[in-house]
Design a protein around this motif. Structure first.
Motif, PDB file in Angstrom:
ATOM      1  N   SER A 100      10.196   1.644  -5.583  1.00  0.00           N
ATOM      2  CA  SER A 100      10.691   1.917  -4.223  1.00  0.00           C
ATOM      3  C   SER A 100       9.660   1.470  -3.199  1.00  0.00           C
ATOM      4  O   SER A 100       9.992   0.869  -2.181  1.00  0.00           O
ATOM      5  CB  SER A 100      10.946   3.404  -4.012  1.00  0.00           C
ATOM      6  N   GLU A 101       8.386   1.795  -3.491  1.00  0.00           N
ATOM      7  CA  GLU A 101       7.338   1.431  -2.554  1.00  0.00           C
ATOM      8  C   GLU A 101       7.226  -0.090  -2.439  1.00  0.00           C
ATOM      9  O   GLU A 101       7.077  -0.640  -1.349  1.00  0.00           O
ATOM     10  CB  GLU A 101       6.005   2.024  -3.026  1.00  0.00           C
ATOM     11  N   GLY A 102       7.343  -0.750  -3.576  1.00  0.00           N
ATOM     12  CA  GLY A 102       7.252  -2.207  -3.580  1.00  0.00           C
ATOM     13  C   GLY A 102       8.335  -2.838  -2.729  1.00  0.00           C
ATOM     14  O   GLY A 102       8.080  -3.774  -1.962  1.00  0.00           O
ATOM     15  N   VAL A 103       9.562  -2.322  -2.842  1.00  0.00           N
ATOM     16  CA  VAL A 103      10.673  -2.882  -2.078  1.00  0.00           C
ATOM     17  C   VAL A 103      10.444  -2.646  -0.589  1.00  0.00           C
ATOM     18  O   VAL A 103      10.664  -3.535   0.234  1.00  0.00           O
ATOM     19  CB  VAL A 103      12.023  -2.269  -2.531  1.00  0.00           C
ATOM     20  N   SER A 104       9.958  -1.454  -0.247  1.00  0.00           N
ATOM     21  CA  SER A 104       9.752  -1.169   1.175  1.00  0.00           C
ATOM     22  C   SER A 104       8.656  -2.078   1.744  1.00  0.00           C
ATOM     23  O   SER A 104       8.778  -2.596   2.848  1.00  0.00           O
ATOM     24  CB  SER A 104       9.442   0.313   1.376  1.00  0.00           C
ATOM     25  N   ARG A 105       7.606  -2.294   0.961  1.00  0.00           N
ATOM     26  CA  ARG A 105       6.539  -3.190   1.438  1.00  0.00           C
ATOM     27  C   ARG A 105       7.044  -4.617   1.591  1.00  0.00           C
ATOM     28  O   ARG A 105       6.711  -5.308   2.544  1.00  0.00           O
ATOM     29  CB  ARG A 105       5.379  -3.194   0.463  1.00  0.00           C
ATOM     30  N   ALA A 106       7.828  -5.046   0.620  1.00  0.00           N
ATOM     31  CA  ALA A 106       8.327  -6.425   0.662  1.00  0.00           C
ATOM     32  C   ALA A 106       9.206  -6.629   1.887  1.00  0.00           C
ATOM     33  O   ALA A 106       9.148  -7.672   2.541  1.00  0.00           O
ATOM     34  CB  ALA A 106       9.108  -6.733  -0.611  1.00  0.00           C
ATOM     35  N   THR A 107      10.027  -5.626   2.200  1.00  0.00           N
ATOM     36  CA  THR A 107      10.915  -5.737   3.351  1.00  0.00           C
ATOM     37  C   THR A 107      10.109  -5.870   4.639  1.00  0.00           C
ATOM     38  O   THR A 107      10.391  -6.721   5.488  1.00  0.00           O
ATOM     39  CB  THR A 107      11.826  -4.501   3.429  1.00  0.00           C
ATOM     40  N   THR A 108       9.071  -5.043   4.755  1.00  0.00           N
ATOM     41  CA  THR A 108       8.205  -5.132   5.934  1.00  0.00           C
ATOM     42  C   THR A 108       7.548  -6.504   6.006  1.00  0.00           C
ATOM     43  O   THR A 108       7.505  -7.134   7.067  1.00  0.00           O
ATOM     44  CB  THR A 108       7.102  -4.060   5.864  1.00  0.00           C
ATOM     45  N   ARG A 109       7.052  -6.961   4.839  1.00  0.00           N
ATOM     46  CA  ARG A 109       6.375  -8.262   4.822  1.00  0.00           C
ATOM     47  C   ARG A 109       7.296  -9.377   5.273  1.00  0.00           C
ATOM     48  O   ARG A 109       6.884 -10.295   5.980  1.00  0.00           O
ATOM     49  CB  ARG A 109       5.854  -8.569   3.416  1.00  0.00           C
ATOM     50  N   THR A 110       8.567  -9.298   4.866  1.00  0.00           N
ATOM     51  CA  THR A 110       9.516 -10.329   5.273  1.00  0.00           C
ATOM     52  C   THR A 110       9.574 -10.444   6.789  1.00  0.00           C
ATOM     53  O   THR A 110       9.475 -11.536   7.354  1.00  0.00           O
ATOM     54  CB  THR A 110      10.922  -9.991   4.742  1.00  0.00           C
ATOM     55  N   VAL A 111       9.715  -9.292   7.455  1.00  0.00           N
ATOM     56  CA  VAL A 111       9.860  -9.315   8.906  1.00  0.00           C
ATOM     57  C   VAL A 111       8.567  -9.822   9.563  1.00  0.00           C
ATOM     58  O   VAL A 111       8.598 -10.703  10.432  1.00  0.00           O
ATOM     59  CB  VAL A 111      10.238  -7.910   9.436  1.00  0.00           C
ATOM     60  N   VAL A 112       7.434  -9.295   9.101  1.00  0.00           N
ATOM     61  CA  VAL A 112       6.161  -9.671   9.720  1.00  0.00           C
ATOM     62  C   VAL A 112       5.842 -11.145   9.472  1.00  0.00           C
ATOM     63  O   VAL A 112       5.535 -11.900  10.404  1.00  0.00           O
ATOM     64  CB  VAL A 112       5.016  -8.781   9.185  1.00  0.00           C
TER      65      VAL A 112
END
Lengths: 271, 260
Positions: B228-240
């Motif tokens: 779950s944490e990995g997916v949330s980080r990846a999503t943030t990284r996509t936007v940034v």
């Protein structure tokens, strides 16, 4: 001749993830038409073994031969061809969450054949009937119980009439009724469809009830093997502890630690 | 002890380049999966719906407001020089050259890119991708390539819609509220906005941004740590990462196109 050679032959398999050696030279044979169980404590790499057999991971040394083909030497095309003849049921079911139960079972059929829609429908309904879920064809994966999801995954695993089905922890986290259903299904499907089944599990009773042959894995080695009956008689202390679920034995109850007295008196640091 | 920060720097550098390499290999594999989609357009159309059509609303509303703000600000500045008749040109050039492609790409990253990453990341975390592989279906072709292509194709269309709506937003404020002459608004725009220099360059920008935004979104999803944490980080990284890449590339492209 082909009938007599084992369907899967694993020879001197060594596999490590980084520093951690998971398999340290194991040999296995999976006989055609049998239900073979791979058992062992959690974390022994049972799932990893299925991934190695399915060619999703590659061994450092040793060989894995499935139906005469060396899995780790195959090109991607041949590997995919071979996989069409293997079914796998993941522990979680791994159903595609954006597709209905019907479409999930139809997925491999649609991807690999050009059958007309009516035939696809008949095939899917037959597979769902086999696992008792024809009535759930229209449901979405999030509406299914854990046991139902696994049965759908089973129907999907046999959708292309494979030669072999691999079950990853099929009994874990199930209530007694759905456990009973899964046990019965694995056995019946194996007989009725002439499959070869590999069941990875740590549930002793259920597995012993349907397995023709059992391999016990621990610490990267095959520690014992044989038919369920012969294993109950096994002289190995480790096997006895595992099969009877004893808390202490060759696998110690205590995780390795310094002397308890020293730890209490010495006020050693926990870092 | 003294070498620690140096080691960390080295480690960070290596992991950065390793990821960059992985991202490029991934892109090649994705593009290799694109031609096969010619025979299965349904897969792409389905994704264009969720990536493109569902992003339309935010594009329309944002485009309208950005156009209205441009109308207002442009009028205030231009009227100081008695040049409010040129409002149409100012609004249109700002939109087609810069704001259309850039703002659309930023909105796209927030609305569609993050969704793509989360979807692919969760498919990985729930073993759906692994399950596909075992069914002899290549997830790169079945899951990643259609999403990449849909994102890549949607972006220029969304940017064009954004600019068109923005021009009308400027029109409402400038002509409707502030009394700029309607004929002047359109005719000056028609006379001064060049198809080749302005429109084409804007389209090229949005194609480049679409490529980068779609690439980052599917790569981050596929490269997710499957938790779950990995997916949330990846999503943030996509936007940034998309925002940074788009703004950086925008400067480079602008310099190349309009820098003389």
């Amino acid at each position: 001749m082909q009938q007599q050679t084992p369907l899967v032959q694993v020879r001197n398999l060594v596999f490590a993830r980084g520093e951690r050696v998971i398999f340290d030279g194991i040999d296995l044979d999976i006989a055609r038409g049998s239900v073979t169980a791979i058992m062992g404590p959690s974390g022994t790499g049972k799932t990893t073994l299925l991934k190695l057999i399915g060619g999703q991971l590659f061994p450092q040394t040793g060989s894995i031969v499935v139906d005469g083909e060396n899995v780790d030497k195959l090109g991607i095309k041949d590997l995919y061809k071979l996989r069409q003849r293997m079914g796998m049921m993941f522990q979680s079911g791994a159903l595609l969450t954006d597709l209905s139960v019907f479409e999930n079972v139809a997925f491999p059929i649609r991807e690999h054949t050009d059958l007309p829609e009516t035939l696809v429908r008949d095939l899917v309904l037959m597979k769902l009937q086999a696992v008792g879920l024809r009535g759930a064809a229209g449901m979405m994966p999030n509406e299914l119980s854990g046991g139902m999801a696994r049965r759908v995954a089973m129907a999907r695993a046999i959708a292309l009439d494979p030669m072999m089905v691999m079950y990853d922890e099929p009994f874990t986290g199930q209530d007694p009724i759905s456990m009973g259903i899964v046990v019965k299904l694995i056995h019946e499907l194996n007989t009725a469809l002439g499959l070869t089944s590999i069941v990875v599990s740590h549930d002793v009773q259920e597995t012993a009830a349907i397995a023709d042959y059992i391999y016990l894995l621990s610490g990267g080695k095959v520690v014992d093997q044989g038919t369920p009956d012969s294993l109950w008689e096994s002289a190995s202390e480790w096997s006895q502890q595992f099969l009877n679920g004893e808390p202490d034995g060759p696998v110690a109850f205590h995780y390795p630690a310094p002397e308890f007295r020293d730890d209490l008196v010495g006020g050693g640091q926990h870092t | 002890m003294i070498l620690d920060p140096l080691q960390q720097l080295g480690r960070a550098g290596i992991s950065f380049f390793e990821r960059l390499g992985r991202g490029n290999m991934f892109l090649l594999q994705t593009i290799a999966g694109v031609p096969a989609l010619l025979w299965r357009p349904g897969l792409v159309i389905k994704q264009m719906y969720s990536v493109g059509v569902l992003t339309l609303l935010i594009i329309l509303v944002s485009g309208l407001f950005v156009g209205m703000v441009l109308g207002l600000q442009g009028y205030n500045t231009l009227s100081d020089f008695g040049a409010e008749e040129s409002l149409g040109v100012a609004v249109a050039l700002a939109l087609v050259r810069e704001l259309g492609p850039v703002v659309t790409a930023l909105l796209f990253a927030g609305r569609a890119g993050s969704a793509l990453t989360a979807e692919i990341g969760l498919m990985k975390a729930t073993e759906q991708l692994s399950g596909m592989e075992m069914m002899a279906v290549d997830p790169m072709r079945r899951v990643v390539a259609p999403r990449f292509l849909a994102g890549f194709l949607s972006m220029p269309l969304l940017a064009a819609i954004f600019s068109a709506v923005g021009v009308y937003g400027g029109f409402f404020v400038g002509v409707g509220l502030l009394g700029v002459d309607e004929g002047a608004y359109w005719s000056q725009m028609q006379a001064s906005v060049d198809l080749h220099d302005d429109i084409y360059n804007g389209v090229i920008k949005s194609i480049v941004f679409g490529f980068v935004a779609a690439w980052i979104a599917v790569f981050e999803g596929y490269d997710t740590v499957p938790t779950s944490e990995g997916v949330s980080r990846a999503t943030t990284r996509t936007v940034v990462h998309t925002a940074l890449a788009v703004l950086g590339l925008d400067f480079v492209l602008t310099a190349l196109m309009f820098g003389d």
